[in-house]
Design a protein around this motif. Structure first.
Motif, PDB file in Angstrom:
ATOM      1  N   UNK A 173       0.852  -1.183   0.000  1.00 40.01           N
ATOM      2  CA  UNK A 173       0.000   0.000   0.000  1.00 40.01           C
ATOM      3  C   UNK A 173       0.893   1.239   0.000  1.00 40.01           C
ATOM      4  N   UNK A 174       0.757   2.066  -1.029  1.00 39.77           N
ATOM      5  CA  UNK A 174       1.583   3.277  -1.121  1.00 39.77           C
ATOM      6  C   UNK A 174       0.690   4.479  -1.384  1.00 39.77           C
ATOM      7  N   UNK A 175       1.191   5.635  -0.979  1.00 38.93           N
ATOM      8  CA  UNK A 175       0.473   6.895  -1.187  1.00 38.93           C
ATOM      9  C   UNK A 175       0.440   7.212  -2.685  1.00 38.93           C
ATOM     10  N   UNK A 176      -0.726   7.600  -3.248  1.00 37.51           N
ATOM     11  CA  UNK A 176      -0.789   7.976  -4.666  1.00 37.51           C
ATOM     12  C   UNK A 176       0.217   9.063  -5.038  1.00 37.51           C
ATOM     13  N   UNK A 177       0.515   9.958  -4.097  1.00 40.25           N
ATOM     14  CA  UNK A 177       1.491  11.015  -4.374  1.00 40.25           C
ATOM     15  C   UNK A 177       2.871  10.424  -4.621  1.00 40.25           C
ATOM     16  N   UNK A 178       3.179   9.314  -3.966  1.00 42.32           N
ATOM     17  CA  UNK A 178       4.470   8.659  -4.188  1.00 42.32           C
ATOM     18  C   UNK A 178       4.545   8.079  -5.596  1.00 42.32           C
ATOM     19  N   UNK A 196      12.718  -0.953  -9.650  1.00 36.24           N
ATOM     20  CA  UNK A 196      12.585  -0.006  -8.546  1.00 36.24           C
ATOM     21  C   UNK A 196      11.567  -0.500  -7.515  1.00 36.24           C
ATOM     22  N   UNK A 197      10.439  -1.025  -7.984  1.00 38.23           N
ATOM     23  CA  UNK A 197       9.434  -1.535  -7.047  1.00 38.23           C
ATOM     24  C   UNK A 197       9.999  -2.704  -6.244  1.00 38.23           C
ATOM     25  N   UNK A 198      10.755  -3.574  -6.912  1.00 33.27           N
ATOM     26  CA  UNK A 198      11.373  -4.697  -6.196  1.00 33.27           C
ATOM     27  C   UNK A 198      12.346  -4.183  -5.138  1.00 33.27           C
ATOM     28  N   UNK A 199      13.138  -3.155  -5.475  1.00 40.10           N
ATOM     29  CA  UNK A 199      14.094  -2.592  -4.519  1.00 40.10           C
ATOM     30  C   UNK A 199      13.366  -1.940  -3.344  1.00 40.10           C
ATOM     31  N   UNK A 200      12.266  -1.240  -3.617  1.00 40.41           N
ATOM     32  CA  UNK A 200      11.493  -0.615  -2.550  1.00 40.41           C
ATOM     33  C   UNK A 200      10.850  -1.672  -1.650  1.00 40.41           C
ATOM     34  N   UNK A 201      10.399  -2.748  -2.244  1.00 41.41           N
ATOM     35  CA  UNK A 201       9.807  -3.849  -1.468  1.00 41.41           C
ATOM     36  C   UNK A 201      10.854  -4.434  -0.517  1.00 41.41           C
ATOM     37  N   UNK A 202      12.053  -4.682  -1.038  1.00 40.05           N
ATOM     38  CA  UNK A 202      13.122  -5.229  -0.183  1.00 40.05           C
ATOM     39  C   UNK A 202      13.485  -4.277   0.944  1.00 40.05           C
ATOM     40  N   UNK A 203      13.575  -2.985   0.608  1.00 39.02           N
ATOM     41  CA  UNK A 203      13.957  -1.990   1.612  1.00 39.02           C
ATOM     42  C   UNK A 203      12.884  -1.874   2.704  1.00 39.02           C
ATOM     43  N   UNK A 204      11.606  -1.880   2.287  1.00 39.55           N
ATOM     44  CA  UNK A 204      10.524  -1.781   3.265  1.00 39.55           C
ATOM     45  C   UNK A 204      10.493  -3.004   4.178  1.00 39.55           C
ATOM     46  N   UNK A 205      10.722  -4.172   3.599  1.00 42.17           N
ATOM     47  CA  UNK A 205      10.750  -5.394   4.408  1.00 42.17           C
ATOM     48  C   UNK A 205      11.918  -5.368   5.396  1.00 42.17           C
ATOM     49  N   UNK A 206      13.072  -4.897   4.918  1.00 38.75           N
ATOM     50  CA  UNK A 206      14.250  -4.853   5.778  1.00 38.75           C
ATOM     51  C   UNK A 206      14.049  -3.894   6.950  1.00 38.75           C
ATOM     52  N   UNK A 207      13.332  -2.814   6.684  1.00 37.21           N
ATOM     53  CA  UNK A 207      13.102  -1.819   7.741  1.00 37.21           C
ATOM     54  C   UNK A 207      11.860  -2.132   8.570  1.00 37.21           C
ATOM     55  N   UNK A 208      11.043  -3.068   8.086  1.00 29.86           N
ATOM     56  CA  UNK A 208       9.834  -3.412   8.825  1.00 29.86           C
ATOM     57  C   UNK A 208       8.807  -2.305   8.833  1.00 29.86           C
ATOM     58  N   UNK A 209       8.751  -1.534   7.753  1.00 32.42           N
ATOM     59  CA  UNK A 209       7.805  -0.421   7.684  1.00 32.42           C
ATOM     60  C   UNK A 209       7.278  -0.240   6.272  1.00 32.42           C
ATOM     61  N   UNK A 210       6.520   0.829   6.028  1.00 30.69           N
ATOM     62  CA  UNK A 210       5.939   1.067   4.711  1.00 30.69           C
ATOM     63  C   UNK A 210       6.954   1.647   3.723  1.00 30.69           C
ATOM     64  N   UNK A 211       6.586   1.627   2.461  1.00 31.88           N
ATOM     65  CA  UNK A 211       7.373   2.308   1.429  1.00 31.88           C
ATOM     66  C   UNK A 211       7.121   3.802   1.567  1.00 31.88           C
ATOM     67  N   UNK A 212       8.183   4.587   1.622  1.00 36.33           N
ATOM     68  CA  UNK A 212       8.050   6.031   1.807  1.00 36.33           C
ATOM     69  C   UNK A 212       8.696   6.792   0.658  1.00 36.33           C
ATOM     70  N   UNK A 213       8.334   8.067   0.550  1.00 37.49           N
ATOM     71  CA  UNK A 213       8.916   8.937  -0.467  1.00 37.49           C
ATOM     72  C   UNK A 213      10.425   9.094  -0.240  1.00 37.49           C
ATOM     73  N   UNK A 216      12.127   6.110  -1.654  1.00 35.16           N
ATOM     74  CA  UNK A 216      12.166   6.160  -3.113  1.00 35.16           C
ATOM     75  C   UNK A 216      13.188   7.184  -3.594  1.00 35.16           C
ATOM     76  N   UNK A 217      13.230   8.344  -2.926  1.00 33.83           N
ATOM     77  CA  UNK A 217      14.171   9.390  -3.324  1.00 33.83           C
ATOM     78  C   UNK A 217      15.606   8.905  -3.196  1.00 33.83           C
ATOM     79  N   UNK A 218      15.895   8.177  -2.133  1.00 34.14           N
ATOM     80  CA  UNK A 218      17.259   7.684  -1.927  1.00 34.14           C
ATOM     81  C   UNK A 218      17.642   6.671  -3.013  1.00 34.14           C
ATOM     82  N   UNK A 219      16.725   5.761  -3.338  1.00 32.25           N
ATOM     83  CA  UNK A 219      17.020   4.755  -4.357  1.00 32.25           C
ATOM     84  C   UNK A 219      17.197   5.398  -5.734  1.00 32.25           C
TER      85      UNK A 219
END
Length: 228
Positions: A173-178, A196-213, A216-219
Motif C-alpha cells: 500500500x503506497x500513497x498515490x502522491x508517491x 525499482x518496485x522490487x528494490x522498494x519492497x526489499x527496503x521496506x521489508x528490511x526496515x519493517x515499515x511502509x514504502x516512503x517517499x 524512493x528518493x534515496x534509491x
C-alpha cells in the motif's frame, strides 16, 4: 545514534506476469495491441514488432505466442542445426532479432523457410532492420517485406499505471502522491519500474515499515549516481 534495525529479507523470485489481462493498454501501445490480437487476420504471414527496451515487446509477443501456439526462439542463440525443427512449427516467435551475436545465415534461412511453408511469424527488435547493421543483403531485403508494428516508450500515465499494478502485485500500500513522484523521475521503461518496485519492497521489508517517499528518493538518487 542507534541505527535502525533491519530484518533479514529472503529474496523470493517475483516473475512478471505476461498474461493478456496484465497488459496495460495506453496511447503508445494500443495500435500494436490491436494489430497483434487481430491474428490470424494479418495482412501478411510475417509481422515485425519494434520498440525500445522496456516498452512491453516481450509481454505482447508472449500474448501472441500463446494465442498462436507459436514456438519461440531467441535470435542470438539461433543455429542452423535447429532450423529443421523450428520450420515444422505452425507459428514462430523470433525474439530480439537485432541483438548482436545472431547468426545471420541461420536467421535468413529460417525467415525463408517460414515464408515457403506458410508459417506465421512475429519478429521482435528494438529498431527497424535497416538500423541493425546487417551484412547479409538478402536477409535485409526479406525483413524489409514484413510490415512493422511499433511500440512507443511508456508515457507518464502508463508509467503510473504500471507502478500501481506492480505495487498491488506485491500487496504494498503506497500513497498515490508517491506514485506520481516516482513516475516523474524514473526511466520510462517497464523493466526500470519493476526493478525499482522490487528494490522498494526489499527496503521496506528490511526496515519493517511502509514504502516512503524518502526511501524512493534515496534509491532514485543512488541510481543517478551509478549511471555512467
Amino acid at each position: 545514534m542507534t541505527a535502525t534495525p533491519r530484518q533479514l529479507v529472503l529474496d523470493w523470485p517475483h516473475a512478471p506476469s505476461f498474461a493478456r489481462e496484465d497488459f496495460l493498454e495506453a496511447a503508445g501501445n494500443s495500435q500494436a495491441l490491436k494489430t497483434i490480437l487481430a491474428w490470424p487476420d494479418w495482412p501478411t504471414r510475417t509481422l515485425m514488432l519494434i520498440g525500445p527496451s522496456g516498452a512491453g515487446k516481450s509481454h505482447l509477443a508472449t500474448i501472441w505466442a500463446r494465442q498462436a501456439n507459436a514456438r519461440a526462439v531467441d535470435a542470438a542463440s539461433l543455429t542452423r542445426d535447429a532450423l529443421g525443427e523450428l520450420a515444422e512449427a505452425k507459428a514462430l516467435l523470433i525474439e530480439d532479432a537485432d541483438r548482436s551475436g545472431a547468426d545471420e545465415a541461420a536467421l535468413f534461412h529460417l525467415v525463408n523457410l517460414a515464408r515457403e511453408r506458410g508459417v506465421d511469424a512475429l519478429i521482435t527488435a528494438r529498431a527497424p532492420p535497416d538500423a541493425w547493421g546487417l551484412r547479409t543483403a538478402d536477409l535485409l531485403s526479406r525483413l524489409r517485406l514484413a510490415p512493422i508494428v511499433e511500440l512507443g516508450a511508456p508515457d507518464f500515465e502508463l508509467t503510473q499505471a504500471v507502478l500501481v499494478k506492480l505495487f498491488n502485485d506485491r500487496q504494498l500500500a503506497v500513497d498515490p502522491a508517491l506514485i506520481g513522484y516516482v513516475a516523474l523521475r524514473i526511466e520510462r521503461s517497464l523493466d526500470a519500474a519493476r526493478a525499482l518496485v522490487a528494490a522498494l519492497d526489499r527496503e521496506a521489508l528490511a526496515r519493517g515499515g511502509p514504502v516512503t517517499r524518502a526511501m524512493a528518493a534515496r534509491l532514485l538518487r543512488d541510481e543517478d549516481q551509478q549511471a555512467p
